[in-house]
Motif scaffolding. Sequence first.
Motif, PDB file in Angstrom:
ATOM      1  N   UNK A 107      24.072  49.901  30.014  1.00  0.00           N
ATOM      2  CA  UNK A 107      24.229  49.400  31.445  1.00  0.00           C
ATOM      3  C   UNK A 107      24.777  48.077  31.617  1.00  0.00           C
ATOM      4  N   UNK A 108      24.324  47.087  30.615  1.00  0.00           N
ATOM      5  CA  UNK A 108      24.820  45.703  30.744  1.00  0.00           C
ATOM      6  C   UNK A 108      26.620  45.916  30.150  1.00  0.00           C
ATOM      7  N   UNK A 109      26.740  46.604  29.206  1.00  0.00           N
ATOM      8  CA  UNK A 109      27.997  46.870  28.764  1.00  0.00           C
ATOM      9  C   UNK A 109      29.102  47.390  29.811  1.00  0.00           C
ATOM     10  N   UNK A 110      28.379  48.326  30.361  1.00  0.00           N
ATOM     11  CA  UNK A 110      29.202  48.916  31.658  1.00  0.00           C
ATOM     12  C   UNK A 110      29.688  47.903  32.875  1.00  0.00           C
ATOM     13  N   UNK A 111      28.517  47.192  32.939  1.00  0.00           N
ATOM     14  CA  UNK A 111      28.659  46.375  34.182  1.00  0.00           C
ATOM     15  C   UNK A 111      29.682  45.302  33.799  1.00  0.00           C
ATOM     16  N   UNK A 112      29.369  44.680  32.637  1.00  0.00           N
ATOM     17  CA  UNK A 112      30.403  43.475  31.874  1.00  0.00           C
ATOM     18  C   UNK A 112      31.889  44.262  32.042  1.00  0.00           C
ATOM     19  N   UNK A 113      32.263  45.476  31.407  1.00  0.00           N
ATOM     20  CA  UNK A 113      33.481  46.063  31.458  1.00  0.00           C
ATOM     21  C   UNK A 113      33.814  46.156  33.046  1.00  0.00           C
ATOM     22  N   UNK A 114      33.061  46.698  34.004  1.00  0.00           N
ATOM     23  CA  UNK A 114      33.684  46.754  35.412  1.00  0.00           C
ATOM     24  C   UNK A 114      34.090  45.417  36.014  1.00  0.00           C
ATOM     25  N   UNK A 115      33.191  44.312  35.428  1.00  0.00           N
ATOM     26  CA  UNK A 115      33.524  42.943  36.167  1.00  0.00           C
ATOM     27  C   UNK A 115      34.839  42.524  35.829  1.00  0.00           C
ATOM     28  N   UNK A 116      35.044  42.505  34.271  1.00  0.00           N
ATOM     29  CA  UNK A 116      36.154  41.978  33.775  1.00  0.00           C
ATOM     30  C   UNK A 116      37.314  42.938  34.130  1.00  0.00           C
ATOM     31  N   UNK A 117      37.282  44.225  34.289  1.00  0.00           N
ATOM     32  CA  UNK A 117      38.186  45.072  34.830  1.00  0.00           C
ATOM     33  C   UNK A 117      38.616  44.742  36.339  1.00  0.00           C
ATOM     34  N   UNK A 118      37.737  44.326  37.071  1.00  0.00           N
ATOM     35  CA  UNK A 118      37.892  43.871  38.445  1.00  0.00           C
ATOM     36  C   UNK A 118      38.750  42.560  38.214  1.00  0.00           C
ATOM     37  N   UNK A 119      38.436  41.522  37.279  1.00  0.00           N
ATOM     38  CA  UNK A 119      38.962  40.304  37.224  1.00  0.00           C
ATOM     39  C   UNK A 119      40.525  40.637  36.911  1.00  0.00           C
ATOM     40  N   UNK A 120      40.730  41.459  35.857  1.00  0.00           N
ATOM     41  CA  UNK A 120      42.098  42.001  35.384  1.00  0.00           C
ATOM     42  C   UNK A 120      43.089  42.391  37.047  1.00  0.00           C
ATOM     43  N   UNK A 121      42.225  43.280  37.539  1.00  0.00           N
ATOM     44  CA  UNK A 121      42.917  43.871  38.678  1.00  0.00           C
ATOM     45  C   UNK A 121      43.228  42.787  39.743  1.00  0.00           C
ATOM     46  N   UNK A 122      42.333  41.838  40.021  1.00  0.00           N
ATOM     47  CA  UNK A 122      42.544  40.618  40.879  1.00  0.00           C
ATOM     48  C   UNK A 122      43.592  39.714  40.273  1.00  0.00           C
ATOM     49  N   UNK A 123      43.854  39.740  38.902  1.00  0.00           N
ATOM     50  CA  UNK A 123      44.993  38.883  38.440  1.00  0.00           C
ATOM     51  C   UNK A 123      46.228  39.651  38.394  1.00  0.00           C
ATOM     52  N   UNK A 124      46.140  40.965  38.247  1.00  0.00           N
ATOM     53  CA  UNK A 124      47.373  41.985  38.571  1.00  0.00           C
ATOM     54  C   UNK A 124      47.911  41.677  40.051  1.00  0.00           C
ATOM     55  N   UNK A 125      47.077  41.930  41.057  1.00  0.00           N
ATOM     56  CA  UNK A 125      47.244  41.674  42.532  1.00  0.00           C
ATOM     57  C   UNK A 125      47.849  40.657  42.736  1.00  0.00           C
ATOM     58  N   UNK A 127      49.521  38.182  40.604  1.00  0.00           N
ATOM     59  CA  UNK A 127      50.716  38.231  39.970  1.00  0.00           C
ATOM     60  C   UNK A 127      52.002  38.980  40.544  1.00  0.00           C
ATOM     61  N   UNK A 128      51.310  40.078  41.401  1.00  0.00           N
ATOM     62  CA  UNK A 128      52.385  41.086  41.893  1.00  0.00           C
ATOM     63  C   UNK A 128      52.641  40.402  43.402  1.00  0.00           C
ATOM     64  N   UNK A 129      51.758  39.898  43.817  1.00  0.00           N
ATOM     65  CA  UNK A 129      51.962  39.459  45.073  1.00  0.00           C
ATOM     66  C   UNK A 129      53.040  37.966  44.972  1.00  0.00           C
ATOM     67  N   UNK A 130      52.718  37.186  44.046  1.00  0.00           N
ATOM     68  CA  UNK A 130      53.533  35.959  43.617  1.00  0.00           C
ATOM     69  C   UNK A 130      54.737  36.402  43.248  1.00  0.00           C
ATOM     70  N   UNK A 131      55.034  37.400  42.400  1.00  0.00           N
ATOM     71  CA  UNK A 131      56.243  38.036  42.189  1.00  0.00           C
ATOM     72  C   UNK A 131      57.030  38.546  43.244  1.00  0.00           C
ATOM     73  N   UNK A 132      56.444  39.426  44.316  1.00  0.00           N
ATOM     74  CA  UNK A 132      57.273  39.784  45.380  1.00  0.00           C
ATOM     75  C   UNK A 132      57.594  38.591  46.457  1.00  0.00           C
ATOM     76  N   UNK A 133      56.778  37.707  46.457  1.00  0.00           N
ATOM     77  CA  UNK A 133      57.263  36.347  47.259  1.00  0.00           C
ATOM     78  C   UNK A 133      58.136  35.527  46.627  1.00  0.00           C
ATOM     79  N   UNK A 134      58.372  35.357  45.366  1.00  0.00           N
ATOM     80  CA  UNK A 134      59.409  34.747  44.612  1.00  0.00           C
ATOM     81  C   UNK A 134      60.681  35.742  44.899  1.00  0.00           C
ATOM     82  N   UNK A 135      60.525  37.134  44.772  1.00  0.00           N
ATOM     83  CA  UNK A 135      61.784  37.787  44.957  1.00  0.00           C
ATOM     84  C   UNK A 135      62.459  37.515  46.452  1.00  0.00           C
ATOM     85  N   UNK A 136      61.366  37.653  47.354  1.00  0.00           N
ATOM     86  CA  UNK A 136      61.826  37.541  48.821  1.00  0.00           C
ATOM     87  C   UNK A 136      62.430  36.243  48.833  1.00  0.00           C
TER      88      UNK A 136
END
Length: 160
Positions: A107-125, A127-136
């Motif tokens: 359960x701890x491994x699964x929770x850590x995995x989900x938390x780290x994936x969420x961090x990656x998703x937040x970073x992706x979001x 970076x995507x917003x920054x890229x879109x703003x730069x393009x605009x």
Amino acid sequence: MDEFAGSATQLVADVDCTAGGKPLCDANGVKGYPTLKWGDPSDLQDYQGGRSLDDLKKFATENLKPLCSVKNIDLCDADKKAEIEKYQAMDSAALEAAVAAEEKKLEAAEALFKAEVQKLQDTYTKLSEDKDKTIADVKASGLGLMKSVLKSASAGNDEL
């Protein structure tokens, strides 16, 4: 797979995990579909092989047979027998505590995995917003006009 129908040692079956089979799927860690499991019914393993009928038949023929387990201890090597006997010698409370401790690690491994994936998703979001703003911003700064002027100048044409 009709070849395995009625076998005393092999069962090939399917379960609808969205309906009445959901408790069985939950108890066996089925999280996505299709999921194939094999092995001792009390310790099913994830199937990682090919998905063609030939691949499945070959795997079933070679692997769906009695395996080392509590019920088939005679099929175990010395190390696995010793491990089974160690667990059999434990009282129920100690064994349940050991199982709970190991499940807590999962359960701890699964929770850590989900938390780290969420961090990656937040970073992706972000970076995507920054890229879109730069393009605009780049487009708003006159990039299109600059390209038109450059193309026009290289063509020797004074008109845009």
